[in-house]
Scaffold this active site. Structure first.
Site, PDB file in Angstrom:
ATOM      1  N   ASN A  41       0.810  -0.962   0.006  1.00  0.00           N
ATOM      2  CA  ASN A  41      -0.242  -0.278   0.387  1.00  0.00           C
ATOM      3  C   ASN A  41       0.888   1.415  -0.323  1.00  0.00           C
ATOM      4  O   ASN A  41       1.327   1.570   0.853  1.00  0.00           O
ATOM      5  CB  ASN A  41      -1.005  -0.436   1.220  1.00  0.00           C
ATOM      6  CG  ASN A  41      -1.751   1.128   1.229  1.00  0.00           C
ATOM      7  OD1 ASN A  41      -1.759   1.956   0.625  1.00  0.00           O
ATOM      8  ND2 ASN A  41      -2.147   1.510   2.508  1.00  0.00           N
ATOM      9  N   TRP A  42       0.575   1.961  -1.424  1.00  0.00           N
ATOM     10  CA  TRP A  42       1.693   2.975  -0.581  1.00  0.00           C
ATOM     11  C   TRP A  42       0.897   4.079  -0.590  1.00  0.00           C
ATOM     12  O   TRP A  42       2.048   5.158  -0.463  1.00  0.00           O
ATOM     13  CB  TRP A  42       2.111   3.239  -2.954  1.00  0.00           C
ATOM     14  CG  TRP A  42       3.320   2.105  -3.043  1.00  0.00           C
ATOM     15  CD1 TRP A  42       3.701   1.548  -2.544  1.00  0.00           C
ATOM     16  CD2 TRP A  42       4.069   2.962  -4.693  1.00  0.00           C
ATOM     17  NE1 TRP A  42       4.439   0.400  -3.516  1.00  0.00           N
ATOM     18  CE2 TRP A  42       5.153   2.235  -5.044  1.00  0.00           C
ATOM     19  CE3 TRP A  42       3.907   4.199  -5.224  1.00  0.00           C
ATOM     20  CZ2 TRP A  42       5.672   1.839  -6.006  1.00  0.00           C
ATOM     21  CZ3 TRP A  42       4.597   3.844  -6.226  1.00  0.00           C
ATOM     22  CH2 TRP A  42       5.767   2.572  -6.252  1.00  0.00           C
ATOM     23  N   LYS A  43      -0.262   4.308  -0.482  1.00  0.00           N
ATOM     24  CA  LYS A  43      -0.786   5.207   0.359  1.00  0.00           C
ATOM     25  C   LYS A  43      -0.711   6.756  -0.783  1.00  0.00           C
ATOM     26  O   LYS A  43      -0.591   6.439  -1.920  1.00  0.00           O
ATOM     27  CB  LYS A  43      -0.609   5.117   1.853  1.00  0.00           C
ATOM     28  CG  LYS A  43      -0.264   4.282   2.511  1.00  0.00           C
ATOM     29  CD  LYS A  43      -0.014   4.666   4.296  1.00  0.00           C
ATOM     30  CE  LYS A  43      -0.629   3.188   4.716  1.00  0.00           C
ATOM     31  NZ  LYS A  43       0.061   3.292   6.311  1.00  0.00           N
ATOM     32  N   SER A  45       3.981  -2.153  10.648  1.00  0.00           N
ATOM     33  CA  SER A  45       5.084  -1.946  11.200  1.00  0.00           C
ATOM     34  C   SER A  45       5.520  -3.144  10.263  1.00  0.00           C
ATOM     35  O   SER A  45       6.472  -3.917  10.919  1.00  0.00           O
ATOM     36  CB  SER A  45       5.715  -1.995  11.668  1.00  0.00           C
ATOM     37  OG  SER A  45       5.230  -0.121  12.134  1.00  0.00           O
ATOM     38  N   GLU A  78      -7.193   4.070   8.009  1.00  0.00           N
ATOM     39  CA  GLU A  78      -6.634   6.006   7.385  1.00  0.00           C
ATOM     40  C   GLU A  78      -8.012   6.283   6.972  1.00  0.00           C
ATOM     41  O   GLU A  78      -8.574   7.569   7.373  1.00  0.00           O
ATOM     42  CB  GLU A  78      -5.595   6.283   6.987  1.00  0.00           C
ATOM     43  CG  GLU A  78      -4.668   5.714   7.547  1.00  0.00           C
ATOM     44  CD  GLU A  78      -3.201   4.927   6.532  1.00  0.00           C
ATOM     45  OE1 GLU A  78      -1.877   5.466   7.566  1.00  0.00           O
ATOM     46  OE2 GLU A  78      -3.359   5.259   5.904  1.00  0.00           O
ATOM     47  N   GLY A  90       3.118   2.067  11.195  1.00  0.00           N
ATOM     48  CA  GLY A  90       3.494   3.297  10.703  1.00  0.00           C
ATOM     49  C   GLY A  90       4.267   3.742  11.642  1.00  0.00           C
ATOM     50  O   GLY A  90       5.123   5.147  12.247  1.00  0.00           O
ATOM     51  N   GLY A 136       2.877  -1.225   4.095  1.00  0.00           N
ATOM     52  CA  GLY A 136       2.835   0.163   3.407  1.00  0.00           C
ATOM     53  C   GLY A 136       4.476   0.777   2.929  1.00  0.00           C
ATOM     54  O   GLY A 136       4.534   0.097   2.158  1.00  0.00           O
ATOM     55  N   GLY A 137       4.982   1.676   4.406  1.00  0.00           N
ATOM     56  CA  GLY A 137       6.437   1.997   3.909  1.00  0.00           C
ATOM     57  C   GLY A 137       6.994   0.955   2.948  1.00  0.00           C
ATOM     58  O   GLY A 137       7.910   1.701   2.796  1.00  0.00           O
ATOM     59  N   GLU A 168      -4.923  -5.228  10.380  1.00  0.00           N
ATOM     60  CA  GLU A 168      -4.236  -4.191  10.776  1.00  0.00           C
ATOM     61  C   GLU A 168      -4.402  -3.674  12.042  1.00  0.00           C
ATOM     62  O   GLU A 168      -5.547  -2.810  12.105  1.00  0.00           O
ATOM     63  CB  GLU A 168      -4.126  -2.972  10.096  1.00  0.00           C
ATOM     64  CG  GLU A 168      -3.399  -3.709   8.971  1.00  0.00           C
ATOM     65  CD  GLU A 168      -2.555  -2.508   7.947  1.00  0.00           C
ATOM     66  OE1 GLU A 168      -2.393  -2.482   7.685  1.00  0.00           O
ATOM     67  OE2 GLU A 168      -3.806  -1.531   7.078  1.00  0.00           O
ATOM     68  N   HIS A 225      -9.597   0.677   4.972  1.00  0.00           N
ATOM     69  CA  HIS A 225      -8.189   0.945   5.727  1.00  0.00           C
ATOM     70  C   HIS A 225      -8.817   1.980   6.885  1.00  0.00           C
ATOM     71  O   HIS A 225      -9.942   2.802   7.210  1.00  0.00           O
ATOM     72  CB  HIS A 225      -7.343   1.437   4.780  1.00  0.00           C
ATOM     73  CG  HIS A 225      -5.800   1.715   5.269  1.00  0.00           C
ATOM     74  ND1 HIS A 225      -5.342   3.226   6.365  1.00  0.00           N
ATOM     75  CD2 HIS A 225      -4.645   0.804   4.885  1.00  0.00           C
ATOM     76  CE1 HIS A 225      -4.320   2.295   6.614  1.00  0.00           C
ATOM     77  NE2 HIS A 225      -3.788   1.160   6.089  1.00  0.00           N
TER      78      HIS A 225
END
Length: 241
Positions: free
Chosen positions: A8-10, A201, A94, A168, A222-223, A162, A92
């Site tokens: 997921n590049w967000k 994470s 967010e 993150g 994610g990141g 999640e 998600h």
């Protein structure tokens, strides 16, 4: 069904960042796992060209429940599919927190995605306050029940657990905590064959230990999915599991 690594590049990624997708495709050792990259909507069409023939697939990060209409700034499931997506992330944390999305709204989006032929990656997870209150299983059970239509199957749905407090932050639940939630969720699924991903994470350094846990069928990353070396390391760990 093969295990799954979804990235997921967000709201990260410009045209120059497609080089990371090219690097991942060029070095990917084709392990017996499925890989989905979910970039911003602006990159879906171009990424589908970059990754053509690699075996990797493309996903969106959200879709509207309607097929079309006066919904400024939104994107429909049909538009994602037209751009080259085969998957879409829905619910998600967010989106739930920043946009006030309810589980009922997520379920409407799931149905719309299915109608277009997209596979949904439905996200659930508790906040730190909910975990500290001992409400984790109650929270994820409620989100799952109301976000996932009962006709969900392994062919059209993936569920990603999640914990919100781990996304993150560099923090992860203990192996026992992850295993407990995944074992509980497996018993709540309308189809026990639906893949259960862990997210929060995930990185190459902890991927092996997470993927060794029972009922963990992969990861929503994610990141670490933004860099070919990091995401490639996670994919390799999943192939070893």
């Amino acid at each position: 069904m093969p295990r799954l690594a979804a990235g997921n590049w967000k709201m990260h990624g410009l045209s120059d960042d497609l080089a990371e997708a090219r690097a991942l495709a060029a070095t990917w050792p084709d392990p017996p796992v499925d890989v989905v990259l979910c970039p911003p909507a602006t990159l879906i069409a171009r990424m589908s060209v970059v990754l053509a023939g690699s075996g990797m697939r493309i996903g969106g990060q959200d879709c509207h429940a309607a097929t079309s209409g006066a919904h400024t700034g939104d994107i429909s499931a049909a538009m994602l599919a037209d751009a080259g997506a085969s998957h879409v992330i829905l619910g998600h944390s967010e989106r739930r927190a920043d946009h006030g999305e309810t589980s009922a709204q997520v379920a409407d989006k799931v149905r719309a995605a299915w109608d277009t032929g997209l596979t949904t990656i439905v996200c659930i997870g508790e906040t730190e306050a909910e975990r500290n209150a001992g409400a984790t299983l109650e929270v994820v059970a409620g989100q799952l029940e109301h976000s996932l239509p009962r006709n969900a199957t392994a062919s059209n749905t993936v569920v990603a657990y999640e914990p919100v407090w781990a996304i993150g932050t560099g923090r992860t639940p203990s192996p026992d905590e992850i295993a407990e939630v995944h074992a509980f969720l497996r018993g709540q699924l309308p189809d026990p064959g639906i893949r259960l991903l862990y997210g929060g994470s995930v990185k190459p350094a902890n991927a092996d230990s997470i993927f060794a846990l029972p009922e963990v069928d992969g990861a929503l990353v994610g990141g670490a999915s933004l860099k070919a070396a990091d995401f490639g390391g996670i994919i390799a760990a999943l192939g070893r599991a």
